[in-house]
Design an enzyme around this catalytic site. Structure first.
Site, PDB file in Angstrom:
ATOM      1  N   HIS A  72       0.850  -1.203   0.000  1.00 24.79           N
ATOM      2  CA  HIS A  72       0.000   0.000   0.000  1.00 24.79           C
ATOM      3  C   HIS A  72       0.884   1.251   0.000  1.00 24.79           C
ATOM      4  O   HIS A  72       1.895   1.309   0.684  1.00 24.79           O
ATOM      5  CB  HIS A  72      -0.896   0.022   1.252  1.00 24.79           C
ATOM      6  CG  HIS A  72      -2.082  -0.889   1.144  1.00 24.79           C
ATOM      7  ND1 HIS A  72      -3.136  -0.842   2.022  1.00 24.79           N
ATOM      8  CD2 HIS A  72      -2.372  -1.884   0.269  1.00 24.79           C
ATOM      9  CE1 HIS A  72      -4.044  -1.746   1.687  1.00 24.79           C
ATOM     10  NE2 HIS A  72      -3.597  -2.400   0.620  1.00 24.79           N
ATOM     11  N   TYR A 201      -8.789   5.225   8.337  1.00 21.85           N
ATOM     12  CA  TYR A 201      -8.824   5.582   9.766  1.00 21.85           C
ATOM     13  C   TYR A 201      -9.860   6.703   9.897  1.00 21.85           C
ATOM     14  O   TYR A 201      -9.672   7.796   9.350  1.00 21.85           O
ATOM     15  CB  TYR A 201      -7.465   6.088  10.241  1.00 21.85           C
ATOM     16  CG  TYR A 201      -6.403   5.025  10.384  1.00 21.85           C
ATOM     17  CD1 TYR A 201      -5.763   4.477   9.274  1.00 21.85           C
ATOM     18  CD2 TYR A 201      -6.029   4.564  11.649  1.00 21.85           C
ATOM     19  CE1 TYR A 201      -4.776   3.504   9.416  1.00 21.85           C
ATOM     20  CE2 TYR A 201      -5.047   3.594  11.797  1.00 21.85           C
ATOM     21  CZ  TYR A 201      -4.433   3.067  10.679  1.00 21.85           C
ATOM     22  OH  TYR A 201      -3.456   2.093  10.822  1.00 21.85           O
ATOM     23  N   PRO A 292      -2.760  -0.250  19.114  1.00 21.15           N
ATOM     24  CA  PRO A 292      -2.515  -0.629  17.713  1.00 21.15           C
ATOM     25  C   PRO A 292      -2.861   0.443  16.682  1.00 21.15           C
ATOM     26  O   PRO A 292      -2.688   0.221  15.488  1.00 21.15           O
ATOM     27  CB  PRO A 292      -3.392  -1.867  17.526  1.00 21.15           C
ATOM     28  CG  PRO A 292      -4.391  -1.829  18.598  1.00 21.15           C
ATOM     29  CD  PRO A 292      -3.806  -1.055  19.733  1.00 21.15           C
ATOM     30  N   LYS A 296       2.216  -0.246  15.155  1.00 26.84           N
ATOM     31  CA  LYS A 296       3.631  -0.331  15.546  1.00 26.84           C
ATOM     32  C   LYS A 296       4.013  -1.602  16.294  1.00 26.84           C
ATOM     33  O   LYS A 296       5.183  -1.972  16.348  1.00 26.84           O
ATOM     34  CB  LYS A 296       4.002   0.865  16.442  1.00 26.84           C
ATOM     35  CG  LYS A 296       4.055   2.198  15.749  1.00 26.84           C
ATOM     36  CD  LYS A 296       5.111   2.245  14.636  1.00 26.84           C
ATOM     37  CE  LYS A 296       4.424   2.450  13.304  1.00 26.84           C
ATOM     38  NZ  LYS A 296       5.153   2.130  12.122  1.00 26.84           N
ATOM     39  N   TYR A 382       4.584   6.250  10.461  1.00 28.31           N
ATOM     40  CA  TYR A 382       3.727   5.090  10.179  1.00 28.31           C
ATOM     41  C   TYR A 382       4.458   4.083   9.286  1.00 28.31           C
ATOM     42  O   TYR A 382       4.442   2.883   9.542  1.00 28.31           O
ATOM     43  CB  TYR A 382       2.439   5.553   9.485  1.00 28.31           C
ATOM     44  CG  TYR A 382       1.348   4.497   9.379  1.00 28.31           C
ATOM     45  CD1 TYR A 382       1.458   3.428   8.480  1.00 28.31           C
ATOM     46  CD2 TYR A 382       0.213   4.556  10.161  1.00 28.31           C
ATOM     47  CE1 TYR A 382       0.476   2.460   8.384  1.00 28.31           C
ATOM     48  CE2 TYR A 382      -0.788   3.583  10.066  1.00 28.31           C
ATOM     49  CZ  TYR A 382      -0.639   2.546   9.175  1.00 28.31           C
ATOM     50  OH  TYR A 382      -1.626   1.574   9.072  1.00 28.31           O
TER      51      TYR A 382
HETATM   52  P1  FAS Z   1       3.554 -12.067  21.463  1.00 25.46           P
HETATM   53  O1  FAS Z   1       2.610 -11.752  22.580  1.00 25.46           O
HETATM   54  O2  FAS Z   1       3.048 -12.154  20.070  1.00 25.46           O
HETATM   55  O3  FAS Z   1       4.274 -13.485  21.751  1.00 25.46           O
HETATM   56  C1  FAS Z   1       4.693 -13.822  23.056  1.00 25.46           C
HETATM   57  C2  FAS Z   1       4.639 -15.352  23.162  1.00 25.46           C
HETATM   58  O4  FAS Z   1       5.167 -15.717  24.440  1.00 25.46           O
HETATM   59  C3  FAS Z   1       3.209 -15.867  23.087  1.00 25.46           C
HETATM   60  O5  FAS Z   1       3.105 -16.878  22.106  1.00 25.46           O
HETATM   61  C4  FAS Z   1       2.947 -16.403  24.494  1.00 25.46           C
HETATM   62  O6  FAS Z   1       2.123 -17.554  24.496  1.00 25.46           O
HETATM   63  C5  FAS Z   1       4.344 -16.754  24.957  1.00 25.46           C
HETATM   64  N1  FAS Z   1       4.471 -16.787  26.413  1.00 25.46           N
HETATM   65  C6  FAS Z   1       3.916 -15.957  27.320  1.00 25.46           C
HETATM   66  N2  FAS Z   1       4.246 -16.332  28.573  1.00 25.46           N
HETATM   67  C7  FAS Z   1       5.055 -17.432  28.443  1.00 25.46           C
HETATM   68  C8  FAS Z   1       5.711 -18.296  29.365  1.00 25.46           C
HETATM   69  N3  FAS Z   1       5.600 -18.124  30.676  1.00 25.46           N
HETATM   70  N4  FAS Z   1       6.445 -19.324  28.879  1.00 25.46           N
HETATM   71  C9  FAS Z   1       6.559 -19.534  27.548  1.00 25.46           C
HETATM   72  N5  FAS Z   1       5.945 -18.758  26.605  1.00 25.46           N
HETATM   73  C10 FAS Z   1       5.199 -17.722  27.071  1.00 25.46           C
HETATM   74  N6  FAS Z   1      -0.289  -4.910  16.877  1.00 25.46           N
HETATM   75  C11 FAS Z   1      -0.535  -4.230  15.740  1.00 25.46           C
HETATM   76  O7  FAS Z   1       0.383  -3.618  15.197  1.00 25.46           O
HETATM   77  N7  FAS Z   1      -1.802  -4.217  15.202  1.00 25.46           N
HETATM   78  C12 FAS Z   1      -2.847  -4.905  15.778  1.00 25.46           C
HETATM   79  O8  FAS Z   1      -3.970  -4.871  15.294  1.00 25.46           O
HETATM   80  C13 FAS Z   1      -2.616  -5.645  16.951  1.00 25.46           C
HETATM   81  N8  FAS Z   1      -3.623  -6.379  17.513  1.00 25.46           N
HETATM   82  C14 FAS Z   1      -3.358  -7.059  18.674  1.00 25.46           C
HETATM   83  C15 FAS Z   1      -4.375  -7.833  19.313  1.00 25.46           C
HETATM   84  C16 FAS Z   1      -4.118  -8.500  20.521  1.00 25.46           C
HETATM   85  C17 FAS Z   1      -5.240  -9.307  21.184  1.00 25.46           C
HETATM   86  C18 FAS Z   1      -2.841  -8.402  21.123  1.00 25.46           C
HETATM   87  C19 FAS Z   1      -2.553  -9.077  22.456  1.00 25.46           C
HETATM   88  C20 FAS Z   1      -1.833  -7.675  20.498  1.00 25.46           C
HETATM   89  C21 FAS Z   1      -2.088  -7.010  19.262  1.00 25.46           C
HETATM   90  N9  FAS Z   1      -1.087  -6.290  18.608  1.00 25.46           N
HETATM   91  C22 FAS Z   1      -1.304  -5.603  17.470  1.00 25.46           C
HETATM   92  C23 FAS Z   1       0.250  -6.268  19.111  1.00 25.46           C
HETATM   93  C24 FAS Z   1       0.895  -7.579  18.713  1.00 25.46           C
HETATM   94  O9  FAS Z   1       0.870  -7.703  17.321  1.00 25.46           O
HETATM   95  C25 FAS Z   1       2.281  -7.594  19.294  1.00 25.46           C
HETATM   96  O10 FAS Z   1       2.945  -6.376  19.069  1.00 25.46           O
HETATM   97  C26 FAS Z   1       3.110  -8.730  18.762  1.00 25.46           C
HETATM   98  O11 FAS Z   1       2.390  -9.916  18.937  1.00 25.46           O
HETATM   99  C27 FAS Z   1       4.426  -8.725  19.515  1.00 25.46           C
HETATM  100  O12 FAS Z   1       5.066  -9.922  19.294  1.00 25.46           O
HETATM  101  P2  FAS Z   1       5.857 -10.650  20.484  1.00 25.46           P
HETATM  102  O13 FAS Z   1       6.707  -9.667  21.157  1.00 25.46           O
HETATM  103  O14 FAS Z   1       6.445 -11.871  19.876  1.00 25.46           O
HETATM  104  O15 FAS Z   1       4.740 -11.018  21.568  1.00 25.46           O
HETATM  105  C1  PHB Z   2      -4.962  -4.734  11.204  1.00 25.81           C
HETATM  106  O1  PHB Z   2      -5.128  -4.935   9.993  1.00 25.81           O
HETATM  107  O2  PHB Z   2      -5.155  -5.621  12.064  1.00 25.81           O
HETATM  108  C2  PHB Z   2      -4.518  -3.367  11.672  1.00 25.81           C
HETATM  109  C3  PHB Z   2      -4.114  -2.432  10.725  1.00 25.81           C
HETATM  110  C4  PHB Z   2      -3.695  -1.170  11.163  1.00 25.81           C
HETATM  111  C5  PHB Z   2      -3.702  -0.878  12.514  1.00 25.81           C
HETATM  112  C6  PHB Z   2      -4.113  -1.837  13.463  1.00 25.81           C
HETATM  113  C7  PHB Z   2      -4.527  -3.085  13.029  1.00 25.81           C
HETATM  114  O3  PHB Z   2      -3.324   0.359  12.938  1.00 25.81           O
END
Ligand code: FAS
Ligand code: PHB
Length: 391
Positions: A72, A201, A292, A296, A382
């Site tokens: 995009h 947005y 989110p 980032k 962004y």
């Molecule tokens: P993660 O949380 O992805 O991974 C951490 C891992 O560690 C998990 O698999 C967990 O099970 C594991 N873990 C935890 N405790 C443990 C333990 N005691 N022992 C072993 N393993 C353990 N970001 C965006 O940019 N856009 C979004 O729309 C967006 N939506 C999100 C929605 C949700 C519900 C959440 C929670 C986050 C969202 N995020 C979003 C942010 C998300 O994308 C994170 O930035 C990204 O997953 C970060 O990756 P990790 O640091 O690997 O953490």
């Molecule tokens: C998504 O596609 O999940 C998404 C895109 C942009 C954002 C947050 C989430 O700022």
């Protein structure tokens, strides 16, 4: 068992770190509390900075992004009666990619399996030991109920916002900043073609709305709701009505479809410092969480581990600890920049406060779409600022 790096967490941070280390000939063992299927099924982020895509290409997992991802040029900013496109390529010379985090996770897991590197899923009772000594260790119970111990040179805490790792930085050294926002996102996945070419947005008196997507046939939407919103109070019709209201624009219609997933996502900022203690290094959501709105979260995790992988390789392969010693300070500079940008996008676009606040938000939005310098500042942040320490 012995390994060079014990990695806790198989999200994007842990998996990408493992892949980058493997590419440099450094072995690691991955310990994850959930099943691989569960990790792959978690619906999360959707936007990759072009710098993140480049890093994933260099890590050998960029092929599918080129095939299944969407490049995009920018985004649309909207408020009632007006929708404006910001072209990041014209403004900042950078594009972004739409490619679900679930796909990034699947690509990284498949690569690790092919490399034959050791990963323990469904691990419980994960504990870190002696991280401030020269011989740290990780103990856990594996999926078969066997007690396991990993002796490592380095432990990487990639265990997300609810993981244990950051708590192994002694409280007397650790500082945490937190901000909980007075709203949440109701996120849905729908089997319907996007009604837009690029993300929308939208600021609206009823609340923020975001139109994203995952493919030509799957759209992703978010609606601002109350922090304690009851998901069962939102029928499909109510969701589509709210989206149609918040995106309304003359000559444009929102196409609806079957909703296949829905969840309420809390909005908060969190930063933990330092991101290193002894031989424990933190990366990704284990050290920081952003709302989110600025897309980032995933990109910060990728940037952290790109820097951390370089620091570990120069330490363990060349005995040079300079980047490892500088890792926390360098990573936190980017974390705070991205934390500010995510806070700025969130407070500009989400309805909160009184009508005076609403007028300030509209004035800010009008400034961004009318001023090249203001639009470039949004585009630069962004689409992704350069990763310090990598060049
Ligand atoms: P993660 O949380 O992805 O991974 C951490 C891992 O560690 C998990 O698999 C967990 O099970 C594991 N873990 C935890 N405790 C443990 C333990 N005691 N022992 C072993 N393993 C353990 N970001 C965006 O940019 N856009 C979004 O729309 C967006 N939506 C999100 C929605 C949700 C519900 C959440 C929670 C986050 C969202 N995020 C979003 C942010 C998300 O994308 C994170 O930035 C990204 O997953 C970060 O990756 P990790 O640091 O690997 O953490
Ligand atoms: C998504 O596609 O999940 C998404 C895109 C942009 C954002 C947050 C989430 O700022």
């Amino acid at each position: 068992m012995r390994t060079r790096v014990a990695i806790i967490g198989a999200g994007p941070a842990g998996l990408l770190l493992a892949q980058l280390l493997d590419a440099a000939g450094i072995d690691s063992v991955l310990v994850e509390q959930r099943s691989a299927e569960y990790v792959k099924s978690r619906i999360r982020a959707g936007i990759l900075e072009s710098g993140s895509v480049q890093l994933l290409r260099e890590a050998g997992v960029g092929d599918r992004i080129e095939r299944a991802g969407f490049e995009h040029r920018g985004i649309h900013l909207q408020w009632p009666g007006e929708r404006h496109h910001l072209d990041f390529v014209d403004l900042a010379g950078k594009s972004v990619w739409v490619y679900g985090q679930t796909e990034v996770t699947k690509d990284l897991m498949a690569t690790r399996e092919r490399a034959g590197q050791l990963s323990f899923y469904e691990a419980t009772d994960v504990e870190l030991h002696d991280v401030d000594s020269d011989s740290p260790a990780v103990t856990f119970t594996d999926a078969d109920g066997r007690a396991q111990r990993i002796e490592a040179a380095i432990v990487a805490g990639c265990d997300g916002s609810h993981g244990p790792s950051r708590h192994f930085v002694p409280e007397r050294h650790r500082r945490t900043w937190e901000r909980t926002y007075p709203f949440a996102w109701l996120g849905i996945l729908a089997d319907v073609a996007p009604s837009t070419d690029e993300l929308i947005y939208a600021w609206h008196p009823d609340g923020f709305a975001l139109h994203s997507m995952r493919s030509d046939a799957v759209s992703r939407f978010y609606l601002q709701v109350e922090p304690d919103e009851d998901l069962t109070a939102w029928s499909d019709d109510r969701i589509w009505d709210a989206l149609a209201t918040r995106f309304a624009l003359d000559g444009w219609t929102l196409t609806t479809g079957a909703i296949t997933d829905r969840s309420v996502l809390p909005m908060r900022s969190m930063v933990t410092s330092p991101m290193r203690h002894g031989r424990l290094f933190l990366a990704g959501d284990a050290a920081h969480t952003v709302p989110p709105t600025g897309a980032k979260g995933l990109n910060l995790a990728i940037a952290d581990v790109a820097l951390l992988a370089r620091a570990i390789v120069t330490w363990l392969a060349d005995g040079d600890t300079r980047l490892a010693d500088a890792y926390s300070d360098i990573a936190l500079r980017r974390v705070w920049r991205c934390t500010h940008f995510s806070w700025w996008m969130t407070t500009m676009l989400h309805r909160h406060g009184d009508d005076f606040d609403a007028r300030l938000q509209l004035a800010q939005l009008q400034r961004v779409v009318q001023s090249d310098s203001a639009a470039t500042e949004l585009a630069d942040n962004y689409a992704g600022i350069p990763i310090e320490g990598l060049s």
